[in-house]
Scaffold this motif. Structure first.
Motif, PDB file in Angstrom:
ATOM      1  N   GLY A 104       0.967  -1.235   0.023  1.00  0.00           N
ATOM      2  CA  GLY A 104       0.065   0.117   0.147  1.00  0.00           C
ATOM      3  C   GLY A 104       0.997   1.400  -0.227  1.00  0.00           C
ATOM      4  N   SER A 105       0.283   2.442   0.467  1.00  0.00           N
ATOM      5  CA  SER A 105       0.861   3.693   0.163  1.00  0.00           C
ATOM      6  C   SER A 105       2.199   3.794   0.916  1.00  0.00           C
ATOM      7  CB  SER A 105       0.158   4.774   0.577  1.00  0.00           C
ATOM      8  OG  SER A 105      -1.241   4.744  -0.149  1.00  0.00           O
ATOM      9  N   ARG A 106       2.239   3.004   2.211  1.00  0.00           N
ATOM     10  CA  ARG A 106       3.652   3.418   2.870  1.00  0.00           C
ATOM     11  C   ARG A 106       4.433   2.816   2.310  1.00  0.00           C
ATOM     12  NH1 ARG A 106       2.802   5.981   7.445  1.00  0.00           N
ATOM     13  NH2 ARG A 106       0.599   5.965   8.538  1.00  0.00           N
ATOM     14  N   ALA A 107       4.549   1.461   1.558  1.00  0.00           N
ATOM     15  CA  ALA A 107       5.455   0.820   0.873  1.00  0.00           C
ATOM     16  C   ALA A 107       5.708   1.496  -0.592  1.00  0.00           C
ATOM     17  CB  ALA A 107       4.997  -0.645   0.399  1.00  0.00           C
ATOM     18  N   GLN A 114      -2.709  10.509   7.206  1.00  0.00           N
ATOM     19  CA  GLN A 114      -3.807   9.677   7.657  1.00  0.00           C
ATOM     20  C   GLN A 114      -3.750   8.201   7.091  1.00  0.00           C
ATOM     21  OE1 GLN A 114      -6.060  10.717   9.862  1.00  0.00           O
ATOM     22  NE2 GLN A 114      -4.574  12.706   9.789  1.00  0.00           N
ATOM     23  N   SER A 115      -2.659   8.013   6.468  1.00  0.00           N
ATOM     24  CA  SER A 115      -2.529   6.743   5.555  1.00  0.00           C
ATOM     25  C   SER A 115      -2.429   5.680   6.646  1.00  0.00           C
ATOM     26  CB  SER A 115      -1.301   6.628   4.812  1.00  0.00           C
ATOM     27  OG  SER A 115      -1.503   7.556   3.644  1.00  0.00           O
ATOM     28  N   ASP A 116      -3.423   4.336   6.385  1.00  0.00           N
ATOM     29  CA  ASP A 116      -3.069   3.450   7.192  1.00  0.00           C
ATOM     30  C   ASP A 116      -1.892   2.474   6.790  1.00  0.00           C
ATOM     31  OD1 ASP A 116      -5.640   3.660   8.313  1.00  0.00           O
ATOM     32  OD2 ASP A 116      -6.837   2.633   6.567  1.00  0.00           O
ATOM     33  N   THR A 117      -1.531   1.667   7.701  1.00  0.00           N
ATOM     34  CA  THR A 117      -0.399   0.615   7.370  1.00  0.00           C
ATOM     35  C   THR A 117      -1.353  -0.799   6.986  1.00  0.00           C
ATOM     36  OG1 THR A 117       1.053   1.754   9.254  1.00  0.00           O
ATOM     37  CG2 THR A 117       1.584  -0.511   8.230  1.00  0.00           C
ATOM     38  N   ASP A 118      -1.317  -1.185   5.789  1.00  0.00           N
ATOM     39  CA  ASP A 118      -1.570  -2.243   5.118  1.00  0.00           C
ATOM     40  C   ASP A 118      -0.608  -3.601   5.456  1.00  0.00           C
ATOM     41  OD1 ASP A 118      -4.094  -1.008   4.511  1.00  0.00           O
ATOM     42  OD2 ASP A 118      -3.015  -0.251   2.757  1.00  0.00           O
ATOM     43  N   TYR A 119      -1.195  -4.344   6.388  1.00  0.00           N
ATOM     44  CA  TYR A 119      -0.194  -5.625   6.400  1.00  0.00           C
ATOM     45  C   TYR A 119      -0.711  -6.744   5.553  1.00  0.00           C
ATOM     46  CZ  TYR A 119       1.649  -3.230  10.434  1.00  0.00           C
ATOM     47  OH  TYR A 119       2.215  -2.291  11.412  1.00  0.00           O
ATOM     48  N   ARG A 120       0.138  -7.426   4.900  1.00  0.00           N
ATOM     49  CA  ARG A 120      -0.196  -8.548   4.154  1.00  0.00           C
ATOM     50  C   ARG A 120       0.671  -9.713   4.342  1.00  0.00           C
ATOM     51  NH1 ARG A 120      -4.071  -5.803   4.132  1.00  0.00           N
ATOM     52  NH2 ARG A 120      -5.249  -4.999   2.297  1.00  0.00           N
ATOM     53  N   GLY A 121       0.155 -10.904   3.954  1.00  0.00           N
ATOM     54  CA  GLY A 121       1.073 -12.101   4.101  1.00  0.00           C
ATOM     55  C   GLY A 121       0.630 -13.400   3.732  1.00  0.00           C
TER      56      GLY A 121
END
Length: 316
Positions: A104-107, A114-121
């Motif tokens: 997501g945006s942080r990556a 206001q961006s979330d931190t989207d964890y995936r895996g």
């Protein structure tokens, strides 16, 4: 485990659908005409869920039944077979996570305050869960922490189909946790890259921009954040075909993409940029050295190895 019968709660059963009653059908004086579990067939369907069906029973008698008073016969027969929710309740599948990263945006380097931190895996269920009558879910989620994990086989299938989110998981610089098995997957990530990137990325962008063009005509506006991510997707796809690597960070294009996100680029200029990127994508497809298809055999060998490793409770 075969897929369960799809049951949309808002589905209106078509005429001819076999159904099972979820209550006794009674007549005068409360006499039971047909017991709970009786089988009938829909002979008239309502226009909406607020009205009743007309159901014919084997003796030819027809009775009205509401949607909450009947269920499709195929669904009724399944019971809990293939119901992965049973496994999710009995086992903490989050303890089987072998890979966690941030996308997501942080990556991308495009986050705001206001961006979330989207964890995936990825999670790897035990063999016992995998082999069970109930199977395992394709993915598990924790909404409160923006976490989502794909079951390993599901993840591999999506990667082989060049799913952008999944490929970005394999190439994001923001890796939070890996097991040795996940490290091995990251080392072989190039086997998932193929010319399918062109069809998947390009096709999605084209369909979404078509919807946006309709929004401009009908509403005079679009969601600029979505426009930015579609432009980013095209840029990423072009780079994959040219360099055989999925770029996640958008440092060079950051200012241009953020300007699009803020709506500072006129729609006509965005359209011109999009068309230019489509042309570059076409050229990149013509020149790429990527194979026509990903390496199914290596992906399959990895999956089999992982399944064998999952026969013990220790996380590989």
């Amino acid at each position: 485990m075969p897929d369960r019968v799809h049951q949309n709660p808002s589905l209106i059963y078509a005429v001819g659908t076999q159904v099972v009653t979820l209550r006794d059908v009674t007549g005068d004086g409360g006499r039971i005409l047909y017991p709970k579990g009786a089988v009938g067939v829909v002979v008239r369907a309502p226009e909406d869920l607020n009205h009743s069906y007309r159901v014919r029973f084997p003796d030819g008698v027809e009775e009205p039944l509401r949607r909450d008073e009947l269920v499709m016969l195929a669904v009724y027969k399944e019971g809990k077979i293939g119901d992965s929710a049973v496994t999710a309740v009995r086992s903490d599948l989050f303890e089987r996570v072998i890979y966690r990263c941030v996308i997501g945006s942080r990556a991308y380097g495009l986050e705001g305050d206001q961006s979330d931190t989207d964890y995936r895996g990825i999670f790897l269920p035990t063999a016992e869960n995998q082999w069970s009558l109930y199977g395992v879910p394709d993915q598990i989620e924790r909404e409160s922490t923006q976490e989502q994990y794909w079951e390993l086989q599901r993840f591999l299938v999506l990667a082989l189909k060049a799913n952008p989110n999944v490929l970005e998981c394999l190439y994001t610089p923001l890796v939070e946790m890996t097991t040795p098995l996940a490290d091995e997957l990251l080392q072989m990530r190039a086997v998932f890259l193929s010319r399918l990137v062109y069809q998947t990325y390009n096709g999605y962008a084209m369909s979404q921009f078509k919807k946006m063009q309709a929004d401009i005509r009908n509403q005079g506006q679009v969601k600029w954040k979505h426009v930015m991510h579609l432009i980013r997707l095209l840029i990423s796809g072009i780079s994959v075909l040219r360099h055989g690597f999925v770029p996640v960070r958008m440092d060079q294009q950051r200012e241009q993409l953020l300007a699009i996100k803020r709506g500072e680029l006129p729609w006509n200029a965005t359209e011109k940029l999009r068309l230019s990127l489509h042309q570059q994508f076409d050229q990149a497809l013509h020149e790429t050295t990527l194979p026509e298809r990903p390496d199914y055999e290596k992906a399959n060998a990895f999956l089999i190895k992982a399944r064998r490793a999952a026969q013990t409770n220790e996380l590989p």
